[in-house]
Design an enzyme around this catalytic site. Structure first.
Site, PDB file in Angstrom:
ATOM      1  N   TYR A 277       0.845  -1.207   0.000  1.00 55.27           N
ATOM      2  CA  TYR A 277       0.000   0.000   0.000  1.00 55.27           C
ATOM      3  C   TYR A 277       0.877   1.252   0.000  1.00 55.27           C
ATOM      4  O   TYR A 277       0.611   2.207  -0.738  1.00 55.27           O
ATOM      5  CB  TYR A 277      -0.903  -0.032   1.240  1.00 55.27           C
ATOM      6  CG  TYR A 277      -1.934   1.081   1.295  1.00 55.27           C
ATOM      7  CD1 TYR A 277      -3.125   0.996   0.570  1.00 55.27           C
ATOM      8  CD2 TYR A 277      -1.733   2.211   2.092  1.00 55.27           C
ATOM      9  CE1 TYR A 277      -4.085   2.006   0.635  1.00 55.27           C
ATOM     10  CE2 TYR A 277      -2.686   3.226   2.164  1.00 55.27           C
ATOM     11  CZ  TYR A 277      -3.862   3.115   1.439  1.00 55.27           C
ATOM     12  OH  TYR A 277      -4.804   4.124   1.514  1.00 55.27           O
ATOM     13  N   LYS A 281       0.850   4.068  -2.960  1.00 57.40           N
ATOM     14  CA  LYS A 281       0.438   5.455  -2.716  1.00 57.40           C
ATOM     15  C   LYS A 281       1.596   6.438  -2.933  1.00 57.40           C
ATOM     16  O   LYS A 281       1.360   7.602  -3.267  1.00 57.40           O
ATOM     17  CB  LYS A 281      -0.144   5.586  -1.305  1.00 57.40           C
ATOM     18  CG  LYS A 281      -1.474   4.843  -1.127  1.00 57.40           C
ATOM     19  CD  LYS A 281      -2.564   5.396  -2.033  1.00 57.40           C
ATOM     20  CE  LYS A 281      -3.944   4.823  -1.733  1.00 57.40           C
ATOM     21  NZ  LYS A 281      -4.992   5.374  -2.612  1.00 57.40           N
TER      22      LYS A 281
HETATM   23  N1  LIG Z   1     -10.362   5.433   4.847  1.00 57.36           N
HETATM   24  C1  LIG Z   1      -9.171   5.871   5.168  1.00 57.36           C
HETATM   25  O1  LIG Z   1      -8.831   5.997   6.344  1.00 57.36           O
HETATM   26  C2  LIG Z   1      -8.196   6.261   4.068  1.00 57.36           C
HETATM   27  C3  LIG Z   1      -6.988   6.846   4.443  1.00 57.36           C
HETATM   28  C4  LIG Z   1      -6.081   7.193   3.457  1.00 57.36           C
HETATM   29  C5  LIG Z   1      -6.374   6.982   2.127  1.00 57.36           C
HETATM   30  N2  LIG Z   1      -7.564   6.399   1.793  1.00 57.36           N
HETATM   31  C6  LIG Z   1      -7.806   6.188   0.358  1.00 57.36           C
HETATM   32  O2  LIG Z   1      -9.072   6.734   0.025  1.00 57.36           O
HETATM   33  C7  LIG Z   1      -9.605   6.053  -1.095  1.00 57.36           C
HETATM   34  C8  LIG Z   1     -11.050   5.675  -0.825  1.00 57.36           C
HETATM   35  O3  LIG Z   1     -11.071   4.743   0.230  1.00 57.36           O
HETATM   36  P1  LIG Z   1     -12.287   4.590   1.239  1.00 57.36           P
HETATM   37  O4  LIG Z   1     -11.684   4.650   2.591  1.00 57.36           O
HETATM   38  O5  LIG Z   1     -13.381   5.482   0.866  1.00 57.36           O
HETATM   39  O6  LIG Z   1     -12.637   3.062   0.976  1.00 57.36           O
HETATM   40  P2  LIG Z   1     -13.988   2.304   0.615  1.00 57.36           P
HETATM   41  O7  LIG Z   1     -13.640   0.870   0.633  1.00 57.36           O
HETATM   42  O8  LIG Z   1     -15.095   2.779   1.469  1.00 57.36           O
HETATM   43  O9  LIG Z   1     -14.264   2.762  -0.884  1.00 57.36           O
HETATM   44  C9  LIG Z   1     -13.440   2.360  -1.936  1.00 57.36           C
HETATM   45  C10 LIG Z   1     -14.302   2.038  -3.134  1.00 57.36           C
HETATM   46  O10 LIG Z   1     -13.431   1.689  -4.218  1.00 57.36           O
HETATM   47  C11 LIG Z   1     -14.057   0.644  -4.932  1.00 57.36           C
HETATM   48  N3  LIG Z   1     -13.057  -0.123  -5.690  1.00 57.36           N
HETATM   49  C12 LIG Z   1     -12.083  -0.907  -5.201  1.00 57.36           C
HETATM   50  N4  LIG Z   1     -11.400  -1.486  -6.192  1.00 57.36           N
HETATM   51  C13 LIG Z   1     -11.974  -1.042  -7.347  1.00 57.36           C
HETATM   52  C14 LIG Z   1     -11.714  -1.289  -8.721  1.00 57.36           C
HETATM   53  N5  LIG Z   1     -10.751  -2.141  -9.115  1.00 57.36           N
HETATM   54  N6  LIG Z   1     -12.486  -0.676  -9.645  1.00 57.36           N
HETATM   55  C15 LIG Z   1     -13.495   0.158  -9.257  1.00 57.36           C
HETATM   56  N7  LIG Z   1     -13.775   0.418  -7.974  1.00 57.36           N
HETATM   57  C16 LIG Z   1     -13.034  -0.176  -7.035  1.00 57.36           C
HETATM   58  C17 LIG Z   1     -14.687  -0.211  -3.856  1.00 57.36           C
HETATM   59  O11 LIG Z   1     -15.694  -1.053  -4.392  1.00 57.36           O
HETATM   60  C18 LIG Z   1     -15.214   0.833  -2.903  1.00 57.36           C
HETATM   61  O12 LIG Z   1     -16.554   1.172  -3.179  1.00 57.36           O
HETATM   62  C19 LIG Z   1      -8.680   4.857  -1.349  1.00 57.36           C
HETATM   63  O13 LIG Z   1      -7.822   5.168  -2.435  1.00 57.36           O
HETATM   64  C20 LIG Z   1      -7.898   4.737  -0.060  1.00 57.36           C
HETATM   65  O14 LIG Z   1      -6.646   4.177  -0.272  1.00 57.36           O
HETATM   66  C21 LIG Z   1      -8.479   6.022   2.728  1.00 57.36           C
END
Ligand SMILES: NC(=O)c1ccc[n+]([C@@H]2O[C@H](COP(=O)([O-])OP(=O)(O)OC[C@H]3O[C@@H](n4cnc5c(N)ncnc54)[C@H](O)[C@@H]3O)[C@@H](O)[C@H]2O)c1
Length: 372
Positions: A277, A281
């Protein structure tokens, strides 16, 4: 990381009612439940039965109890809250044979920010900010992507809502009747799906928010399997690259466009996740900076947002005891998690013309975590 959808569910009878003699309900903050002489013992008992303790609620102590429902992925419900409320109402420490002192939270459970009872963020929609614009938003079925798609649609944009998860997209669209949302069920790692996304958008694409992503299992380099590496890089880096590659020619044609990539605290440092990861990133940061440099003179802005902890549906397991120990040390200074609407505010700002003078920025939206 923290399971939650894009916003707290509407208050229902089960979550708001029941504030009888105890005053406890689904709207009561978790720290107030824990500190309550009747609610505290009942909640701790429920946690103990699930093999947990109150320290696990520390990151969400400032949230209303009902916000645990979407975070729990079906393990916690409105009915469960109603049951807890009723049990707290009926609980009498004297007849239950409990020492009154047992109701008080243990020292390690005392909320650190008890003196600062900060309000939760409230969205203030900017009317018409995206009127006349078409924006592709990936990950729109859940979490940060869904909250961003919601904000852009409510601000007048035509949203191409992309996700693998069709049920999540359907739920999102049902929550926004009358708004201009085009559903595209697609896997961003597949070229044919990427082509379908671009076709759904049409010839004018004003914005792209690359938000879809997955976590790894928090393993250090020597424990990373080929499968985990391939999976995480495919979605977080290659999928983002493929979709951007398909969209940029449309933006070049019009000398206009705004792309926002989602990196992470793990894109800024080595202590926030596992190797796969973290690498995926950091690559997003590189893609953002290279593209900002290359396309800036042609009117295309490419920025990134690095979220801190956000309550969403994303899941991570700690599969390596060695890495867990190291990462948990760094997490000692983790800020209080926020809801995804806080990230939607940062992302929509960069997507919009309000961000017109920003290009190549890696914006931490993390409550100050990256300042540590
Ligand atoms: N939640 C956190 O604390 C956090 C922190 C830092 C970064 N992020 C980043 O934020 C972004 C969103 O994450 P989130 O926390 O909302 O997660 P989440 O799991 O709630 O949402 C992610 C969405 O991406 C979709 N997805 C995954 N693989 C896919 C693919 N191959 N094609 C199309 N859609 C796909 C999933 O179905 C899901 O609906 C991510 O890139 C994650 O790395 C999240």
């Amino acid at each position: 990381m923290f399971g939650k959808k894009d916003k707290a569910p509407e208050a229902s009878a089960a979550t708001t009612a029941g504030a009888g003699s105890t005053g406890l309900s689904g709207d009561t903050k978790i720290k107030d439940w824990l500190a309550h002489p009747q609610g505290g013992p009942i909640l701790r008992k429920m946690l103990a039965e699930a093999g947990q303790d109150a320290s696990q609620l520390k990151p969400v102590q400032g949230f209303a109890m009902k916000r645990l429902i979407p975070m729990s992925k079906g393990q916690f419900s409105e009915e469960k809250i109603a049951e807890l409320v009723a049990m707290a109402e009926a609980y009498d420490p004297a007849t239950a044979g409990e020492e009154p002192a047992a109701a008080a939270p243990a020292a390690e459970e005392q909320p650190e920010d008890e003196a600062f009872d900060l309000p939760e963020f409230e969205e203030k929609v900017t009317d018409g900010r995206f009127v006349g614009k078409t924006l592709i938003i990936t990950g729109a079925g859940s979490g940060i992507g869904r909250a961003t798609a919601s904000r852009v649609a409510r601000e007048g944009g035509r949203v191409i809502a992309v996700d693998l998860n069709e049920a999540g997209l359907d739920e999102f669209i049902a929550e926004h009747p009358g708004l201009d949302i085009v559903k595209v069920v697609a896997n961003i790692t597949k070229q044919e799906d990427v082509d379908a996304v671009v076709a759904a958008a049409g010839d004018v694409i004003d914005g792209l928010a690359n938000i879809a992503g997955i976590m790894d299992n928090m393993t250090p380099l020597h424990e990373v399997t080929d499968e985990m590496w391939d999976k995480v890089i495919a979605v977080n880096t290659t999928g983002l690259f493929k979709l951007s590659r398909a969209v940029i020619p449309f933006m070049l044609e019009r000398h206009a466009g705004s792309i926002v990539n989602i990196t992470s605290e793990a894109g800024l440092r080595g202590s926030a996740a596992g190797l796969a990861y973290t690498a995926s990133k950091h690559a997003v940061v590189g893609i953002t900076k290279s593209s900002a440099f290359m396309y800036g003179p042609q009117g295309i802005r490419v920025n990134a947002v690095a979220p801190g902890p956000v309550i969403t549906g994303i899941g991570a397991s700690f599969d390596s005891p060695m890495a867990a120990k190291r990462i948990q040390t760094a997490m000692a200074v983790l800020p209080t998690p926020v809801g995804p609407e806080s990230l939607a505010a940062s992302i929509s700002f960069l997507l919009s013309d309000d961000g017109h003078n920003l290009n190549g920025v890696i914006l931490p939206s993390d409550g100050g975590w990256s300042a540590v």
